[in-house]
Design an enzyme around this catalytic site. Sequence first.
Site, short mmCIF file in Angstrom:
data_model
loop_
_atom_site.label_atom_id
_atom_site.label_comp_id
_atom_site.label_asym_id
_atom_site.label_seq_id
_atom_site.Cartn_x
_atom_site.Cartn_y
_atom_site.Cartn_z
CB SER A 152 -10.16 3.16 -10.35
OG SER A 152 -9.00 3.57 -12.21
CG ASP A 164 -1.05 10.29 -6.08
OD1 ASP A 164 -2.69 9.72 -5.30
OD2 ASP A 164 -0.33 10.25 -5.62
N GLY A 208 -6.26 -0.84 4.21
CA GLY A 208 -7.30 -1.06 2.88
C GLY A 208 -5.80 -0.70 1.61
#
Lengths: 207, 207
Positions: free
Chosen positions: A111, A67, A160
């Site tokens: 990830s 972030d 998503g």
Amino acid sequence: MSAVGNGNNIFWHNCPVGKPEREKLLDQKGCVVWITGLSGSGKSTVACSLSKELHARGKISYVLDGDNLRHGLNKDLSFSAEDRVENIRRVGEVARLFADAGLICIASLISPYRRDRDFCRELLPEANFIEVFMNMPLELCEARDAKGLYKLAREGKIKGFTGIDDLYEPPLNCEIELRQNDGVCPTPCAMAKQIVAYLEEKGFLEA
Amino acid sequence: MSAVGNGNNIFWHNCPVGKPEREKLLDQKGCVVWITGLSGSGKSTVACSLSKELHARGKISYVLDGDNLRHGLNKDLSFSAEDRVENIRRVGEVARLFADAGLICIASLISPYRRDRDFCRELLPEANFIEVFMNMPLELCEARDAKGLYKLAREGKIKGFTGIDDLYEPPLNCEIELRQNDGVCPTPCAMAKQIVAYLEEKGFLEA
């Protein structure tokens, strides 16, 4: 400088002070602790806690937070599939530099895909990439929802979103798995100590 | 995760162990020594020499070399005008991370344009960006031509080569200028010591 034969004009410079010399000075070994898991699984919290535990032992670490990096190095990147791959690639490359500098680099990113994490693993010498899987149930992460993102994802306002309408691929052979015991999540400090114990056992906390 | 209102979903995490704590552990202050100058002016050599001098004093530094980074973090970038700006931006952002980690980050790049160097300067707190200008005559750099690039540029096989057919903008207010004395170039060690003296005077070599 334009490239003649693309890349032929790029040279490599070696310095007399290398990774081993820096490690000796710092009395530790450079490596990457890569923390992966769902949003809300506690990655950043564990990363900070680990940094604190290491500091208390006189070891120098640095947290690369997915972030935070989007405010700087990666602020040109969107959340498109292509840019998310590039986001992880860059963090992997920077993590490699920090490990080369002799630091214990703690990377904290969702990830979600194995191939992206494996790409980062392969940037480093064998055993210097320590993958930590925050194996927390989606329900727990969603119930926390500290950033309010799960709510937005459920409402369809974010598309998503990992765990909701995008895949999270759990590691197959991670070095460390952090999970609940009998339905109770260990404290951040306890999880950090589990990582410290691994680093100590593998010799990263001495030169 | 797609962006709702682009960037609204990106949070900032603060850790209890920050720059001051790391600096105290390392007994130094994090900063960026930015070495700029023509190809062949001795940037990489001085960077390595500086790293060695600092190491001998027990100080931890890390060299970010423009050429080396093009093998990793910046290997997706070409030598187009746009990509050269992006190349410098990324090195600046990574240098900022290293300074934040408490290291003396030594960046070695031609970085011919003032606006790109000033962009990197502005990423850092005041006084933590130390611009070092390798003020060596073009004739000297070209005579060295260790990489054979000036020859290629003169033959027109490389276009937009700094100093030949592209501009180098000398710094207007750099912190340190390294130059010849009576037509003699100081040794790399002497130039490194000049930078060390500056760092010492400004208090970067203690916490």
